[in-house]
Design a protein around this motif. Structure first.
Motif, PDB file in Angstrom:
ATOM      1  N   VAL A   9      27.961   2.453  -7.732  1.00 40.14           N
ATOM      2  CA  VAL A   9      28.944   2.482  -6.643  1.00 40.14           C
ATOM      3  C   VAL A   9      29.321   1.061  -6.243  1.00 40.14           C
ATOM      4  O   VAL A   9      30.506   0.723  -6.118  1.00 40.14           O
ATOM      5  N   CYS A  10      28.323   0.210  -6.069  1.00 43.37           N
ATOM      6  CA  CYS A  10      28.582  -1.157  -5.597  1.00 43.37           C
ATOM      7  C   CYS A  10      29.480  -1.937  -6.538  1.00 43.37           C
ATOM      8  O   CYS A  10      30.352  -2.692  -6.097  1.00 43.37           O
ATOM      9  N   GLN A  11      29.277  -1.776  -7.850  1.00 46.58           N
ATOM     10  CA  GLN A  11      30.097  -2.553  -8.785  1.00 46.58           C
ATOM     11  C   GLN A  11      31.495  -1.973  -8.968  1.00 46.58           C
ATOM     12  O   GLN A  11      32.399  -2.670  -9.424  1.00 46.58           O
ATOM     13  N   HIS A  52      14.420  -1.474  -7.904  1.00 48.44           N
ATOM     14  CA  HIS A  52      14.812  -0.639  -9.036  1.00 48.44           C
ATOM     15  C   HIS A  52      13.640  -0.410  -9.986  1.00 48.44           C
ATOM     16  O   HIS A  52      12.976  -1.369 -10.399  1.00 48.44           O
ATOM     17  N   GLY A  53      13.429   0.842 -10.349  1.00 47.79           N
ATOM     18  CA  GLY A  53      12.392   1.188 -11.313  1.00 47.79           C
ATOM     19  C   GLY A  53      12.942   1.519 -12.679  1.00 47.79           C
ATOM     20  O   GLY A  53      12.186   1.757 -13.623  1.00 47.79           O
ATOM     21  N   ASP A  73       6.980   1.834  -0.973  1.00 48.23           N
ATOM     22  CA  ASP A  73       5.766   2.659  -1.120  1.00 48.23           C
ATOM     23  C   ASP A  73       6.082   3.955  -1.862  1.00 48.23           C
ATOM     24  O   ASP A  73       5.274   4.437  -2.667  1.00 48.23           O
ATOM     25  N   LEU A  74       7.251   4.509  -1.591  1.00 48.40           N
ATOM     26  CA  LEU A  74       7.655   5.726  -2.304  1.00 48.40           C
ATOM     27  C   LEU A  74       7.920   5.424  -3.778  1.00 48.40           C
ATOM     28  O   LEU A  74       7.610   6.252  -4.651  1.00 48.40           O
ATOM     29  N   HIS A  75       8.500   4.248  -4.054  1.00 49.67           N
ATOM     30  CA  HIS A  75       8.699   3.859  -5.453  1.00 49.67           C
ATOM     31  C   HIS A  75       7.352   3.734  -6.177  1.00 49.67           C
ATOM     32  O   HIS A  75       7.210   4.143  -7.331  1.00 49.67           O
ATOM     33  N   TYR A 116      18.663   2.734  -7.050  1.00 47.29           N
ATOM     34  CA  TYR A 116      18.891   3.682  -8.144  1.00 47.29           C
ATOM     35  C   TYR A 116      20.135   3.270  -8.929  1.00 47.29           C
ATOM     36  O   TYR A 116      21.055   2.656  -8.381  1.00 47.29           O
ATOM     37  N   PRO A 117      20.181   3.616 -10.221  1.00 53.38           N
ATOM     38  CA  PRO A 117      21.357   3.255 -11.026  1.00 53.38           C
ATOM     39  C   PRO A 117      22.668   3.740 -10.427  1.00 53.38           C
ATOM     40  O   PRO A 117      23.672   3.018 -10.465  1.00 53.38           O
TER      41      PRO A 117
END
Length: 349
Positions: free
Chosen positions: A252-254, A269-270, A41-43, A246-247
């Motif tokens: 971080v994950c990759q 992701h937007g 909803d915030l996105h 977020y990018p």
């Protein structure tokens, strides 16, 4: 009726909207008892979901009482207490028959997105038989709200496709409601370590109570990577879950994934992200993304009935529907308000 409405980018208002009516024989009208706010909803409010048009009532989660049903609804009747799924499923189209109701040709994620949603006094539910669940009296109402979205989303998009094994090292980036729901459900598979990464000390403290073995409050990739290497003997984690959208959090994950590891992207992701395929191709990693299908809702409901998970721990704040604008302000600044999930009670109907 009153409804929390996406008026324009950054502008949500509780305004008058027409009360919904039955449009097709497979429809139901549900009077909301409790609803909540999702990070999605915030996105939407931030303009990241252009398919959601101004004037749409937000919300895709909640429980309520069936007020009216169409002639073709077989499994629900007036007066039934129900869980509203975030995914509308016709159960007959090409994608539903392939086990992908998230892409239902006459549904999917439409509530609070392509049609009016649940942050209102009443909501119109298409394909009621495939989109509602009976709410048992033995489970707390606030726990049942968590079955609308965050528990099945975290489990189906974060945990299940990651093939978590006993003894694995897991890192969840984002200790918001979805990340914490992933923390709860990943413990079904007994990982050795669960590392939570966030910028909120209060959320990280909550994650320790939910079962996290390690936490780090940082956005610095080098710092996070050094911490994780220390925990994992320099190998990185077997599973990293992106639970923010977020990018920077995907990055971080990759950067922390081990050889043979799995990246699960759960966040919405937007904006595009950089995918370091030049570094990752040789590491035998896998990556999954996706929209929840809500086909594990019944299973997770049984888990709640058994008491294995106390989903009410995810709830930190309570508001009335008449206070919806205030609820959004608190949730928008969740870190400084120590907010996880907020429950909004329908005090108007």
């Amino acid at each position: 009726m009153k409804a929390a409405t996406y008026v324009s980018a950054g502008n949500l208002q509780l305004i008058d909207q027409p009360k919904p009516v039955i449009k097709k024989p497979t429809d139901a009208i549900v009077r909301l008892v409790k609803t909540t706010i999702c990070g999605t909803d915030l996105h939407i409010l931030g303009g990241d979901v252009p398919a959601c048009k101004e004037g749409t009532i937000l919300g895709h989660e909640g429980i309520g009482i069936v007020e009216e049903v169409g002639d073709a609804v077989a499994n629900f009747k007036v007066g039934d207490k129900v869980i509203i799924s975030c995914v509308t499923a016709c159960n007959t189209c090409y994608y539903c028959k392939r086990g992908l109701p998230s892409h239902c040709e006459d549904g999917g994620w439409i509530l609070g997105h392509l049609i009016n949603g649940t942050q209102a006094e009443y909501v119109h539910i298409p394909h009621a038989d495939g989109s509602l669940y009976h709410a048992p009296a033995s489970v707390d109402d606030e726990a049942l709200v968590m079955l609308s979205d965050i528990l099945p989303t975290s489990y189906e998009i974060g945990v299940l496709p990651s093939h978590v094994k006993p003894g694995d090292n897991v890192c969840i980036v984002g200790a918001g409601p979805i990340g914490l729901a992933a923390l709860l459900t990943v413990q079904f598979f007994s990982p050795a370590t669960i590392i939570m990464v966030d910028l909120s000390e209060s959320r990280l403290e909550a994650s320790k109570k939910f079962g996290a073995t390690h936490t780090i409050c940082s956005s610095d990739i080098d710092e996070i990577k050094a911490f994780i290497n220390e925990v994992t003997d320099g190998r990185g984690v077997d599973i990293s879950m992106e639970c923010v959208g977020y990018p920077a959090t995907f990055d971080v994950c990759q950067n922390i994934i081990s050889v043979g590891g799995h990246i699960a992207n759960v966040g919405v992701h937007g904006k595009p992200v950089s995918f370091n395929l030049d570094d990752l191709w040789i590491k035998n990693i896998t990556l999954n993304t996706g929209l929840v299908n809500a086909n594990t809702t019944e299973m997770l409901l049984n888990v709640l009935k058994s008491g294995k998970i106390d989903a009410t721990k995810l709830v930190t704040h309570h508001f009335k529907l008449s206070e919806a604008e205030k609820a959004y302000e608190i949730f928008k600044h969740a870190g400084e308000n120590n907010a996880l999930k907020v429950i909004i009670d329908n005090d108007l109907s």
